[in-house]
Design a protein around this motif. Structure first.
Motif, mmCIF file in Angstrom:
data_model
loop_
_atom_site.group_PDB
_atom_site.id
_atom_site.type_symbol
_atom_site.label_atom_id
_atom_site.label_comp_id
_atom_site.label_asym_id
_atom_site.label_seq_id
_atom_site.Cartn_x
_atom_site.Cartn_y
_atom_site.Cartn_z
ATOM 1 N N TYR A 115 0.816 -1.216 0.000
ATOM 2 C CA TYR A 115 0.000 0.000 0.000
ATOM 3 C C TYR A 115 0.848 1.263 0.000
ATOM 4 O O TYR A 115 0.333 2.346 -0.280
ATOM 5 N N ILE A 116 2.114 1.133 0.364
ATOM 6 C CA ILE A 116 3.009 2.302 0.390
ATOM 7 C C ILE A 116 4.361 1.902 -0.204
ATOM 8 O O ILE A 116 5.395 1.933 0.457
ATOM 9 N N PHE A 163 8.305 1.369 1.196
ATOM 10 C CA PHE A 163 8.784 0.006 1.442
ATOM 11 C C PHE A 163 8.850 -0.817 0.151
ATOM 12 O O PHE A 163 8.308 -1.916 0.086
ATOM 13 N N PRO A 164 9.520 -0.316 -0.863
ATOM 14 C CA PRO A 164 9.551 -1.069 -2.128
ATOM 15 C C PRO A 164 10.291 -2.399 -2.018
ATOM 16 O O PRO A 164 9.884 -3.387 -2.615
ATOM 17 N N LEU A 165 11.381 -2.435 -1.260
ATOM 18 C CA LEU A 165 12.184 -3.656 -1.194
ATOM 19 C C LEU A 165 11.510 -4.755 -0.380
ATOM 20 O O LEU A 165 11.731 -5.944 -0.629
ATOM 21 N N THR A 166 10.680 -4.377 0.581
ATOM 22 C CA THR A 166 10.006 -5.377 1.409
ATOM 23 C C THR A 166 8.971 -6.147 0.611
ATOM 24 O O THR A 166 8.544 -7.228 1.012
ATOM 25 N N THR A 167 8.584 -5.629 -0.553
ATOM 26 C CA THR A 167 7.640 -6.349 -1.397
ATOM 27 C C THR A 167 8.292 -7.524 -2.119
ATOM 28 O O THR A 167 7.623 -8.201 -2.907
ATOM 29 N N VAL A 168 9.542 -7.808 -1.845
ATOM 30 C CA VAL A 168 10.205 -8.950 -2.470
ATOM 31 C C VAL A 168 9.433 -10.242 -2.216
ATOM 32 O O VAL A 168 9.404 -11.147 -3.062
ATOM 33 N N GLY A 205 2.229 -2.898 -5.885
ATOM 34 C CA GLY A 205 3.532 -3.549 -5.788
ATOM 35 C C GLY A 205 3.728 -4.582 -6.879
ATOM 36 O O GLY A 205 3.215 -4.458 -8.000
ATOM 37 N N PRO A 206 4.480 -5.658 -6.577
ATOM 38 C CA PRO A 206 4.726 -6.702 -7.568
ATOM 39 C C PRO A 206 3.445 -7.338 -8.106
ATOM 40 O O PRO A 206 3.416 -7.809 -9.241
ATOM 41 N N MET A 207 2.387 -7.352 -7.294
ATOM 42 C CA MET A 207 1.128 -7.936 -7.740
ATOM 43 C C MET A 207 0.575 -7.177 -8.947
ATOM 44 O O MET A 207 0.016 -7.762 -9.881
ATOM 45 N N PHE A 265 6.575 -14.698 -15.160
ATOM 46 C CA PHE A 265 6.920 -14.334 -13.784
ATOM 47 C C PHE A 265 8.406 -13.995 -13.666
ATOM 48 O O PHE A 265 8.785 -13.119 -12.892
ATOM 49 N N GLU A 266 9.232 -14.692 -14.442
ATOM 50 C CA GLU A 266 10.650 -14.358 -14.437
ATOM 51 C C GLU A 266 10.873 -12.932 -14.932
ATOM 52 O O GLU A 266 11.759 -12.228 -14.455
ATOM 53 N N GLN A 267 10.075 -12.512 -15.879
ATOM 54 C CA GLN A 267 10.142 -11.133 -16.358
ATOM 55 C C GLN A 267 9.795 -10.155 -15.242
ATOM 56 O O GLN A 267 10.413 -9.089 -15.117
ATOM 57 N N VAL A 268 8.806 -10.512 -14.432
ATOM 58 C CA VAL A 268 8.419 -9.662 -13.303
ATOM 59 C C VAL A 268 9.566 -9.546 -12.307
ATOM 60 O O VAL A 268 9.867 -8.454 -11.800
ATOM 61 N N HIS A 269 10.239 -10.657 -12.035
ATOM 62 C CA HIS A 269 11.380 -10.640 -11.117
ATOM 63 C C HIS A 269 12.471 -9.701 -11.629
ATOM 64 O O HIS A 269 13.032 -8.904 -10.863
ATOM 65 N N GLU A 270 12.777 -9.830 -12.905
ATOM 66 C CA GLU A 270 13.817 -8.973 -13.487
ATOM 67 C C GLU A 270 13.415 -7.500 -13.450
ATOM 68 O O GLU A 270 14.236 -6.633 -13.131
ATOM 69 N N GLN A 271 12.160 -7.235 -13.742
ATOM 70 C CA GLN A 271 11.676 -5.853 -13.699
ATOM 71 C C GLN A 271 11.758 -5.292 -12.285
ATOM 72 O O GLN A 271 12.101 -4.121 -12.092
ATOM 73 N N TRP A 272 11.430 -6.120 -11.308
ATOM 74 C CA TRP A 272 11.468 -5.681 -9.905
ATOM 75 C C TRP A 272 12.891 -5.301 -9.507
ATOM 76 O O TRP A 272 13.122 -4.233 -8.936
ATOM 77 N N VAL A 273 13.851 -6.171 -9.805
ATOM 78 C CA VAL A 273 15.245 -5.893 -9.451
ATOM 79 C C VAL A 273 15.757 -4.663 -10.181
ATOM 80 O O VAL A 273 16.371 -3.766 -9.582
ATOM 81 N N GLU A 274 15.512 -4.591 -11.478
ATOM 82 C CA GLU A 274 16.002 -3.467 -12.278
ATOM 83 C C GLU A 274 15.334 -2.153 -11.876
ATOM 84 O O GLU A 274 15.971 -1.103 -11.819
ATOM 85 N N GLY A 275 14.055 -2.218 -11.565
ATOM 86 C CA GLY A 275 13.325 -1.009 -11.225
ATOM 87 C C GLY A 275 13.742 -0.397 -9.897
ATOM 88 O O GLY A 275 13.532 0.799 -9.667
#
Length: 339
Positions: A93-94, A98-103, A176-178, A308-318
């Motif tokens: 929600y925020i 806390f972007p990294l905690t959404t891992v 978040g990642p969802m 989903f692997e694309q989502v993981h890569e986007q999360w790390v890169e972003g």
């Protein structure tokens, strides 16, 4: 706000039930979850009862569920302004705070709720990567970590037999990642809080949602839904109960220890509850409410894993370029969660 009291009161509904105990410290606990939710019963109540027990009655709580003190996205602000001492802070929600905690919310992570909970709990303790990156800078300390279990796709009208069936649907996410996951699957991702979901489903604004199966009945969504895809996990949702540093520093060592031990206890209790009830809840939705389960075939699951692997890569890169590396957080979390 922290205060001295001589009555232990924990309100799990709009009324308050009292425990016969003398308490030296009462902590205001703000929660956005509704009283009927499993987190309220199996996490918040368990945590509060255990803290009172371990402190020998020194700690009490004034508990305010169902957004009585603020919405889900306002829980951190309630801590920082002293309106609440403890609150249910949800990283999704925020995500700006806390972007990294959404891992732990990335799709394709271990389906074991305890594995996800333990990863966040360990990394958010003092000295951990998430503590240094997000909890300490925001002036709070994590006491409890949990998650709502695997999120499934549930729809009002359209059964999801292939990934192509998801394309173009208006699907609720928590952010978040969802949100990234729903978009990668071709849906129109619509971020909204839990309290907004049922009206949107009933009006037809939403075609479906990403939601944990055990919480469908808790939020009264069963009458608006007809289909579920049980064998595809689209991620999860992190739950944390945190205390403000200003409140923490005013507590005695005995009270601090009681809260820490109560948080550990509740973390273990709740993740075990989530693991146990998922299959039971799925059966209940089908047999009692007529929500039809439809598994994706193996070929479609393989396609989903690639996305989903694309989502993981986007999360790390972003999230690259931060003082605490997103790649370090991702690697550490996966190592802990897969132990």
């Amino acid at each position: 706000m922290i205060k001295t009291t001589y009555k232990l009161a924990i309100g799990l509904t709009l009324s308050v039930y009292a425990h016969a105990a003398l308490a030296e410290t009462t902590l205001t606990f703000a929660d956005w979850q509704v009283p009927a939710a499993s987190t309220t019963r199996e996490a918040a109540k368990v945590f509060m009862d255990k803290a009172t027990e371990l402190s020998g009655g020194e700690i009490a709580f004034d508990y305010f569920p169902a957004e009585q003190l603020g919405k889900g996205g306002e829980m951190l602000r309630l801590l920082q302004t002293g309106v609440a001492d403890v609150s249910h802070v949800s990283p999704a929600y925020i995500t700006d705070k806390f972007p990294l905690t959404t891992v732990a919310e990335l799709p394709g992570m271990p389906l074991d709720s305890c594995a996800l909970a333990n990863g966040i709990y360990e990394m958010a303790q003092p000295g951990g990567a998430l503590y240094e990156a997000e909890f300490e800078p925001n002036g709070i300390r994590l006491l409890f970590a949990g998650n709502l279990g695997p999120y499934s796709i549930l729809t009002t009208e359209t059964p999801i037999a292939t990934l192509a069936d998801i394309e173009g649907l208006n699907i609720r996410t928590a952010g978040g990642p969802m949100e990234m996951t729903a978009t990668e699957l071709g849906a129109n991702a619509i971020r909204m809080t839990g309290s907004e979901t049922l009206p949107s489903l009933s009006r037809g604004t939403l075609d479906g949602l990403l939601w944990p199966v055990p919480l469908v009945e808790d939020w009264g969504l069963e009458e608006a839904l007809n289909n579920v895809t049980p064998n595809l996990s689209t991620g999860s949702f992190v739950v944390t109960y945190s205390i403000s540093d200003s409140t923490w520093d005013r507590l005695s060592e005995t009270e601090q220890v009681a809260l820490l031990e109560a948080g550990k206890y509740a973390t273990e209790h709740y993740c075990g509850f989530v693991n146990q009830t998922w299959a039971e809840s799925l059966e209940q939705l089908e047999t009692v409410h007529g929500i039809q389960p439809l598994d994706l075939p193996a070929s479609e699951l393989s396609k989903a894993e690639e996305r989903f692997e694309q989502v993981h890569e986007q999360w790390v890169e972003g999230l690259a370029g931060r003082p605490v590396s997103s790649q370090v957080v991702y690697d550490q979390f996966r190592e802990i969660a897969n132990r």
